[in-house]
Design an enzyme around this catalytic site. Structure first.
Site, mmCIF file in Angstrom:
data_model
loop_
_atom_site.group_PDB
_atom_site.id
_atom_site.type_symbol
_atom_site.label_atom_id
_atom_site.label_comp_id
_atom_site.label_asym_id
_atom_site.label_seq_id
_atom_site.Cartn_x
_atom_site.Cartn_y
_atom_site.Cartn_z
ATOM 1 N N CYS A 153 19.597 -96.657 -33.639
ATOM 2 C CA CYS A 153 20.010 -96.831 -35.032
ATOM 3 C C CYS A 153 19.776 -95.567 -35.834
ATOM 4 C CB CYS A 153 19.164 -97.896 -35.719
ATOM 5 S SG CYS A 153 19.354 -99.477 -35.024
ATOM 6 N N GLU A 197 31.109 -92.629 -32.857
ATOM 7 C CA GLU A 197 30.276 -93.094 -31.753
ATOM 8 C C GLU A 197 30.105 -94.608 -31.787
ATOM 9 O OE1 GLU A 197 27.449 -89.284 -30.833
ATOM 10 O OE2 GLU A 197 26.861 -90.539 -32.509
HETATM 11 N N1 SAH Z 1 25.029 -98.824 -43.233
HETATM 12 C C1 SAH Z 1 24.484 -100.024 -42.738
HETATM 13 C C2 SAH Z 1 24.635 -100.176 -41.235
HETATM 14 C C3 SAH Z 1 24.445 -98.957 -40.399
HETATM 15 S S1 SAH Z 1 22.799 -98.340 -40.357
HETATM 16 C C4 SAH Z 1 23.025 -100.159 -43.149
HETATM 17 O O1 SAH Z 1 22.456 -99.191 -43.651
HETATM 18 O O2 SAH Z 1 22.489 -101.252 -42.994
HETATM 19 C C5 SAH Z 1 22.014 -99.560 -39.332
HETATM 20 C C6 SAH Z 1 20.498 -99.621 -39.463
HETATM 21 O O3 SAH Z 1 19.905 -98.423 -38.971
HETATM 22 C C7 SAH Z 1 19.985 -99.778 -40.893
HETATM 23 O O4 SAH Z 1 19.029 -100.813 -40.945
HETATM 24 C C8 SAH Z 1 19.305 -98.456 -41.182
HETATM 25 O O5 SAH Z 1 18.261 -98.595 -42.123
HETATM 26 C C9 SAH Z 1 18.812 -98.075 -39.805
HETATM 27 N N2 SAH Z 1 18.514 -96.667 -39.626
HETATM 28 C C10 SAH Z 1 19.120 -95.603 -40.181
HETATM 29 N N3 SAH Z 1 18.563 -94.455 -39.732
HETATM 30 C C11 SAH Z 1 17.592 -94.810 -38.852
HETATM 31 C C12 SAH Z 1 16.683 -94.094 -38.031
HETATM 32 N N4 SAH Z 1 16.692 -92.765 -37.978
HETATM 33 N N5 SAH Z 1 15.822 -94.806 -37.265
HETATM 34 C C13 SAH Z 1 15.831 -96.155 -37.249
HETATM 35 N N6 SAH Z 1 16.680 -96.887 -37.974
HETATM 36 C C14 SAH Z 1 17.562 -96.223 -38.775
#
Ligand code: SAH
Ligand code: SF4
Length: 362
Positions: free
Chosen positions: A354, A112
């Site tokens: 996110c 996605e």
């Molecule tokens: N793997 C990398 C990038 C992808 S995740 C990382 O972890 O930074 C991108 C962002 O989404 C990260 O800051 C992560 O903490 C956040 N994230 C993951 N699950 C989420 C959720 N359910 N709600 C809000 N943010 C989330």
């Protein structure tokens, strides 16, 4: 209410995916294309032309590469593959400004990509892997497990699909989709370099953000290589104990280890860092957390991105509005020079926010 439309594979990314025989050109760097052309009796310049057609003009059909001889266009048509992905489905948010693209690879895996339009910005949230093995407890992508790394071409084709869907040039790229970019370091950097390349997508280095959960060797390499892209670190907790509980990666690379690396980075490069902090009910949303958070990062030249949690399977919850307000109030009072952004995720209604990206492979 969300709206979904199915698309055929030919209207957006026309042409073949990389199944079957054929040289996949998408994802090749300028140097690789030049060498490849020379090997086929063409000039070096031909490599630059191909680079520009594929990335600057985002053309997928060799017949439209008008400055290339008819004979070589025929060769390209016969022997080369210019697409790595097929667009299966587009889901649009209520506001119509956020769209989630479901794409499929040649080996029939799904991924996605999210396209967000806002005033004069078109931000595309790219995936770097299918699934993720960092296994953060709160993350929908993490719960899929890890299937494989995406290729350079597959990373680039996500951006092209988002552009072709909206017809709005992409202004910003964030590697915040599925996967951990620093666990697919080489391909992510090669793609970022092509996005940044003058004859490629010509995007400024600071318009490309790479977000990591804190993979220390990746951060160190990024610093050592003097990469000019924006670095974002997902902090998500203010104590080692809580972070280790929700992000197992913290057992290996503690906050302290990461921070000491980042301090050195800033003293050498003066580049701003972005910290991301998702707010989860009763996990990291107390007033004490807010105070600790500011104290932890106050010596950095940084931005703080607060993301109220986007609920996935119900195990973790977004705090109540008053709790979020209180948390933010404490941050704002003590923030000093730190710029604080609150990311009320766009596209939550279509699970395009996110950490909500997770797809099943067919
Ligand atoms: N793997 C990398 C990038 C992808 S995740 C990382 O972890 O930074 C991108 C962002 O989404 C990260 O800051 C992560 O903490 C956040 N994230 C993951 N699950 C989420 C959720 N359910 N709600 C809000 N943010 C989330
Ligand atoms: Fe992977 Fe990032 Fe999700 Fe953690 S938050 S599981 S690192 S995608």
């Amino acid at each position: 209410m969300e709206t979904t439309r199915k698309t055929s594979s030919t209207n957006l990314l026309d042409g073949r995916r990389s199944s079957g025989p054929g040289q996949i050109l998408k994802g090749m760097t300028l140097e690789e294309l030049q060498a490849w052309c020379i090997d086929r009796g063409q000039t070096r310049f031909r490599g630059l032309q191909l680079f520009e057609w594929m990335y600057r003009h985002q053309v997928t059909n060799p017949d439209t590469m008008t400055n290339i001889s008819g004979e070589f266009r025929g060769y390209l048509r016969e022997h080369c593959i210019f697409n790595t992905l097929e667009l299966l489905k587009v889901t649009q948010s209520d506001t119509g400004t956020t769209q989630k693209l479901l794409l499929t690879t040649a080996d029939d895996l799904h991924l996605e990509t999210v396209s967000m339009l806002e005033k004069n910005r078109h931000t595309v949230c790219l995936s770097s892997q299918i699934g993720c093995n960092v296994d953060c407890d709160f993350c929908a992508t993490g719960s899929m497990g890890f299937l494989r790394n995406l290729s350079v071409g597959e990373i680039i084709d996500q951006l092209i699909a988002a552009y072709q869907l909206t017809d709005v040039p992409v202004t910003n790229i964030v590697f915040m989709g599925m996967g951990e970019p620093f666990l697919n370091y080489d391909r992510v950097m090669t793609a970022a370099d092509i996005f940044h390349h003058r004859q490629g997508f010509d995007l400024g280095a600071t318009r490309i953000t790479i977000s990591t959960s804190g993979i220390l060797p990746g951060i160190q390499r990024f610093i050592r290589e003097k990469r000019r892209y924006k670095l974002a670190v997902s902090l998500n907790a203010t104590t080692e104990a809580v972070r280790s509980k929700i992000m197992p990666v913290s057992h290996t690379w503690s906050i302290e280890k990461i921070f000491s690396e980042l301090r050195e980075y800033q003293s050498d490069s003066q580049r701003k860092i972005m910290f991301e902090y998702i707010l989860m009910q009763d996990i990291n949303d107390s007033p004490e957390d807010a105070v600790r958070l500011i104290n932890m990062i106050k010596d950095f030249d940084c931005k703080l991105n607060i993301i109220p949690y986007n609920e996935t399977d119900g195990r973790y919850r977004r705090p109540d509005e008053e709790v979020i307000e209180k948390f933010l109030e404490i941050l704002y009072r003590r923030r000093g020079n730190i710029q604080i952004l609150v990311r009320w995720s766009k596209g939550q209604d279509i699970a395009a926010a996110c950490g909500q990206l997770a797809v099943r492979s067919s």
